[in-house]
Design an enzyme around this catalytic site. Sequence first.
Site, PDB file in Angstrom:
ATOM      1  N   ARG A 147     -46.296  77.282 -18.090  1.00 20.17           N
ATOM      2  CA  ARG A 147     -47.340  78.113 -17.502  1.00 20.17           C
ATOM      3  C   ARG A 147     -47.421  79.396 -18.317  1.00 20.17           C
ATOM      4  O   ARG A 147     -46.385  80.025 -18.570  1.00 20.17           O
ATOM      5  CB  ARG A 147     -46.973  78.418 -16.051  1.00 20.17           C
ATOM      6  CG  ARG A 147     -47.933  79.319 -15.341  1.00 20.17           C
ATOM      7  CD  ARG A 147     -47.440  79.657 -13.941  1.00 20.17           C
ATOM      8  NE  ARG A 147     -47.093  81.052 -13.863  1.00 20.17           N
ATOM      9  CZ  ARG A 147     -47.113  81.776 -12.746  1.00 20.17           C
ATOM     10  NH1 ARG A 147     -47.429  81.216 -11.595  1.00 20.17           N
ATOM     11  NH2 ARG A 147     -46.788  83.043 -12.759  1.00 20.17           N
ATOM     12  N   TYR A 159     -50.116  90.937 -12.210  1.00 17.84           N
ATOM     13  CA  TYR A 159     -49.153  90.160 -11.432  1.00 17.84           C
ATOM     14  C   TYR A 159     -48.806  88.856 -12.171  1.00 17.84           C
ATOM     15  O   TYR A 159     -49.676  88.207 -12.733  1.00 17.84           O
ATOM     16  CB  TYR A 159     -49.723  89.841 -10.046  1.00 17.84           C
ATOM     17  CG  TYR A 159     -48.767  89.014  -9.222  1.00 17.84           C
ATOM     18  CD1 TYR A 159     -47.533  89.524  -8.853  1.00 17.84           C
ATOM     19  CD2 TYR A 159     -49.088  87.719  -8.847  1.00 17.84           C
ATOM     20  CE1 TYR A 159     -46.629  88.758  -8.129  1.00 17.84           C
ATOM     21  CE2 TYR A 159     -48.198  86.944  -8.119  1.00 17.84           C
ATOM     22  CZ  TYR A 159     -46.968  87.475  -7.765  1.00 17.84           C
ATOM     23  OH  TYR A 159     -46.078  86.707  -7.063  1.00 17.84           O
ATOM     24  N   ASP A 211     -52.123  80.246 -13.852  1.00 14.28           N
ATOM     25  CA  ASP A 211     -52.261  80.598 -12.434  1.00 14.28           C
ATOM     26  C   ASP A 211     -53.213  81.782 -12.308  1.00 14.28           C
ATOM     27  O   ASP A 211     -52.964  82.855 -12.866  1.00 14.28           O
ATOM     28  CB  ASP A 211     -50.872  80.968 -11.879  1.00 14.28           C
ATOM     29  CG  ASP A 211     -50.847  81.058 -10.367  1.00 14.28           C
ATOM     30  OD1 ASP A 211     -51.923  81.120  -9.751  1.00 14.28           O
ATOM     31  OD2 ASP A 211     -49.729  81.077  -9.804  1.00 14.28           O
ATOM     32  N   HIS A 213     -53.912  83.106  -9.376  1.00  5.80           N
ATOM     33  CA  HIS A 213     -53.454  83.861  -8.200  1.00  5.80           C
ATOM     34  C   HIS A 213     -54.600  84.212  -7.265  1.00  5.80           C
ATOM     35  O   HIS A 213     -54.677  85.337  -6.751  1.00  5.80           O
ATOM     36  CB  HIS A 213     -52.693  85.126  -8.626  1.00  5.80           C
ATOM     37  CG  HIS A 213     -51.406  84.830  -9.328  1.00  5.80           C
ATOM     38  ND1 HIS A 213     -50.345  84.170  -8.738  1.00  5.80           N
ATOM     39  CD2 HIS A 213     -51.005  85.067 -10.608  1.00  5.80           C
ATOM     40  CE1 HIS A 213     -49.352  84.039  -9.589  1.00  5.80           C
ATOM     41  NE2 HIS A 213     -49.728  84.565 -10.740  1.00  5.80           N
ATOM     42  N   GLU A 237     -54.542  76.913 -11.687  1.00  7.27           N
ATOM     43  CA  GLU A 237     -53.975  77.020 -10.332  1.00  7.27           C
ATOM     44  C   GLU A 237     -54.611  78.136  -9.519  1.00  7.27           C
ATOM     45  O   GLU A 237     -54.887  79.216 -10.055  1.00  7.27           O
ATOM     46  CB  GLU A 237     -52.471  77.290 -10.493  1.00  7.27           C
ATOM     47  CG  GLU A 237     -51.750  77.511  -9.185  1.00  7.27           C
ATOM     48  CD  GLU A 237     -50.290  77.863  -9.418  1.00  7.27           C
ATOM     49  OE1 GLU A 237     -49.745  77.512 -10.500  1.00  7.27           O
ATOM     50  OE2 GLU A 237     -49.689  78.499  -8.540  1.00  7.27           O
ATOM     51  N   GLU A 263     -50.014  76.660  -2.601  1.00 10.00           N
ATOM     52  CA  GLU A 263     -48.713  77.285  -2.343  1.00 10.00           C
ATOM     53  C   GLU A 263     -48.712  78.112  -1.062  1.00 10.00           C
ATOM     54  O   GLU A 263     -47.649  78.323  -0.481  1.00 10.00           O
ATOM     55  CB  GLU A 263     -48.247  78.127  -3.540  1.00 10.00           C
ATOM     56  CG  GLU A 263     -49.130  79.318  -3.827  1.00 10.00           C
ATOM     57  CD  GLU A 263     -48.697  80.089  -5.072  1.00 10.00           C
ATOM     58  OE1 GLU A 263     -48.401  79.438  -6.084  1.00 10.00           O
ATOM     59  OE2 GLU A 263     -48.655  81.324  -5.008  1.00 10.00           O
ATOM     60  N   ARG A 284     -50.042  71.907  -4.141  1.00  7.55           N
ATOM     61  CA  ARG A 284     -48.887  72.746  -4.503  1.00  7.55           C
ATOM     62  C   ARG A 284     -47.952  73.081  -3.342  1.00  7.55           C
ATOM     63  O   ARG A 284     -47.153  74.004  -3.436  1.00  7.55           O
ATOM     64  CB  ARG A 284     -49.428  74.068  -5.068  1.00  7.55           C
ATOM     65  CG  ARG A 284     -50.245  73.946  -6.298  1.00  7.55           C
ATOM     66  CD  ARG A 284     -49.450  74.262  -7.522  1.00  7.55           C
ATOM     67  NE  ARG A 284     -48.908  75.580  -7.516  1.00  7.55           N
ATOM     68  CZ  ARG A 284     -47.615  75.851  -7.703  1.00  7.55           C
ATOM     69  NH1 ARG A 284     -46.745  74.888  -7.897  1.00  7.55           N
ATOM     70  NH2 ARG A 284     -47.195  77.112  -7.693  1.00  7.55           N
ATOM     71  N   GLU A 340     -42.697  73.132 -10.318  1.00  6.84           N
ATOM     72  CA  GLU A 340     -42.537  74.481 -10.874  1.00  6.84           C
ATOM     73  C   GLU A 340     -41.051  74.846 -10.916  1.00  6.84           C
ATOM     74  O   GLU A 340     -40.302  74.556  -9.983  1.00  6.84           O
ATOM     75  CB  GLU A 340     -43.277  75.498  -9.985  1.00  6.84           C
ATOM     76  CG  GLU A 340     -43.159  76.927 -10.478  1.00  6.84           C
ATOM     77  CD  GLU A 340     -43.964  77.902  -9.629  1.00  6.84           C
ATOM     78  OE1 GLU A 340     -44.410  77.523  -8.530  1.00  6.84           O
ATOM     79  OE2 GLU A 340     -44.150  79.041 -10.092  1.00  6.84           O
ATOM     80  N   TRP A 403     -59.845  88.990  -2.684  1.00  5.43           N
ATOM     81  CA  TRP A 403     -59.358  87.638  -2.481  1.00  5.43           C
ATOM     82  C   TRP A 403     -58.447  87.565  -1.269  1.00  5.43           C
ATOM     83  O   TRP A 403     -58.034  88.573  -0.740  1.00  5.43           O
ATOM     84  CB  TRP A 403     -58.616  87.116  -3.715  1.00  5.43           C
ATOM     85  CG  TRP A 403     -57.506  87.973  -4.202  1.00  5.43           C
ATOM     86  CD1 TRP A 403     -56.229  88.022  -3.725  1.00  5.43           C
ATOM     87  CD2 TRP A 403     -57.554  88.922  -5.282  1.00  5.43           C
ATOM     88  NE1 TRP A 403     -55.487  88.922  -4.443  1.00  5.43           N
ATOM     89  CE2 TRP A 403     -56.272  89.488  -5.401  1.00  5.43           C
ATOM     90  CE3 TRP A 403     -58.569  89.341  -6.167  1.00  5.43           C
ATOM     91  CZ2 TRP A 403     -55.963  90.468  -6.355  1.00  5.43           C
ATOM     92  CZ3 TRP A 403     -58.261  90.303  -7.110  1.00  5.43           C
ATOM     93  CH2 TRP A 403     -56.964  90.864  -7.193  1.00  5.43           C
TER      94      TRP A 403
HETATM   95  O1  KDG Z   1     -44.344  84.621  -2.866  1.00  5.67           O
HETATM   96  C1  KDG Z   1     -45.421  84.329  -3.684  1.00  5.67           C
HETATM   97  C2  KDG Z   1     -44.989  83.859  -5.039  1.00  5.67           C
HETATM   98  O2  KDG Z   1     -44.081  82.819  -4.952  1.00  5.67           O
HETATM   99  C3  KDG Z   1     -46.173  83.438  -5.838  1.00  5.67           C
HETATM  100  O3  KDG Z   1     -47.076  84.489  -5.974  1.00  5.67           O
HETATM  101  C4  KDG Z   1     -45.772  82.917  -7.204  1.00  5.67           C
HETATM  102  O4  KDG Z   1     -47.982  82.178  -7.609  1.00  5.67           O
HETATM  103  C5  KDG Z   1     -46.797  81.995  -7.721  1.00  5.67           C
HETATM  104  C6  KDG Z   1     -46.351  80.771  -8.369  1.00  5.67           C
HETATM  105  O5  KDG Z   1     -47.202  79.946  -8.698  1.00  5.67           O
HETATM  106  O6  KDG Z   1     -45.152  80.599  -8.529  1.00  5.67           O
HETATM  107 MG    MG Z   2     -49.093  80.311  -7.947  1.00  2.00          MG
END
Ligand code: KDG
Ligand code: MG
Length: 403
Positions: A147, A159, A211, A213, A237, A263, A284, A340, A403
């Site tokens: 990733r 982030y 990702d 996010h 993602e 997630e 996920r 992951e 978001w």
């Molecule tokens: O607690 C949230 C994180 O685990 C997350 O933001 C990390 O997006 C993430 C990922 O794909 O691991």
């Molecule tokens: Mg993620």
Amino acid sequence: MKIVDAKVIVCSPGRNFVTLKLTTEDGVHGLGDATLNGRELAVRSYLEDHVVPLLIGRDARRIEDTWQYLYKGAYWRRGPVTMTAIGAVDLALWDILGKRLGVPVYDLLGGPSREYVTAYGHANGADLEGTVAAVAHYRRLGYKAIRAQSGVPGLKKVYGVAHGSKPYEPAEPGERPTEEAWSTEAYLSFVPTLFARLRQEFGPELSLLHDVHHRLTPIEAARLGKDLEPHRLFWLEDAVPAELQEGFRIIREHTTTPLAVGEVFNTIWDCERLIQNQWIDYIRMTASHSGGLTHLRKIASLAEIHHVRTGCHGATDMSPVCLAACLHFDLAVHNFGIQEHMPHSEETDRVFPHAYTFADGGLHPGNAPGLGVDIDEALAATHPYRPAYLPVNRKLDGTMHSW
Ligand code: KDG
Ligand code: MG
């Protein structure tokens, strides 16, 4: 085989973890991960105040029945706190069953479907060249799937990207979340350049993931997916916030870039339309936040008949107990996609001795009975909880992110 003790252990060996330890009358104990990043104490209270009293005296063999009892018996269904608490109980019960029968949990799930679990690593750099170097580093570590996240020109912090020399960690210690600035425009114009460069450097074979996010709108995500098509991502993602499952229909209509999400989901109801409409390629959801292996297996079965594969969330806020549970699940389910993998810190690994191993880009849960993870309670007690949160973002004009 009655449960005679249920204990919630909160500790912070490098980061916060909440662990449920159930003990049966014959002295077998099982562990469940109850960690919910940034809301750890809410799950502890849910367990201690509302679930533990119901567990004492219950038959530990009744895994499905206990799941239904805790889910349906609460009246207030779903939600991350509830489902993480139920998930912790469920994982501990699978762990106990495996230990009692002397078999690893993957044998209870139908036995191995593969020899090892393909994992993706997390490369991130402060800028484009830093990210190229980080991907090269992860390749040297043996990962076949990586990733890639990067700092974005014009944004001070992003982030998913490590600050300074520390590895990226999805929570920062402090009494309140830090605030970062965000620009969709800067991000959208940079990311295709990053992946063009990565493909030029590493060729077509390496599986590359990214990702978002949850930071885009469906039409912005559709544009990004299209712009990334020439670079053949393994997946894109969390392109949009997924409360609105319909958003993925729009993205899907515009791009062939494979899509992953889930997630932050907790039950099958969060992903049911996404899966049945085949709007995503990878789901996920992970073992702790999705009500444990009992519920996650049902999600995987729904996904299997709709050509959707799994890709369990495995950031460091999933404790070694959750990671182990995911690995047993990954080894067994037919429609496994990828896992992951963010290695935990040495401090964390010392508190949670485990049987799982990593070699040549693949993980294996090990063959120890149960989940194959323990907790050193005395060591855990030397690492007390400290508040830590994910950052929040504001747009450049100061508006709270959308978001
Ligand atoms: O607690 C949230 C994180 O685990 C997350 O933001 C990390 O997006 C993430 C990922 O794909 O691991
Ligand atoms: Mg993620």
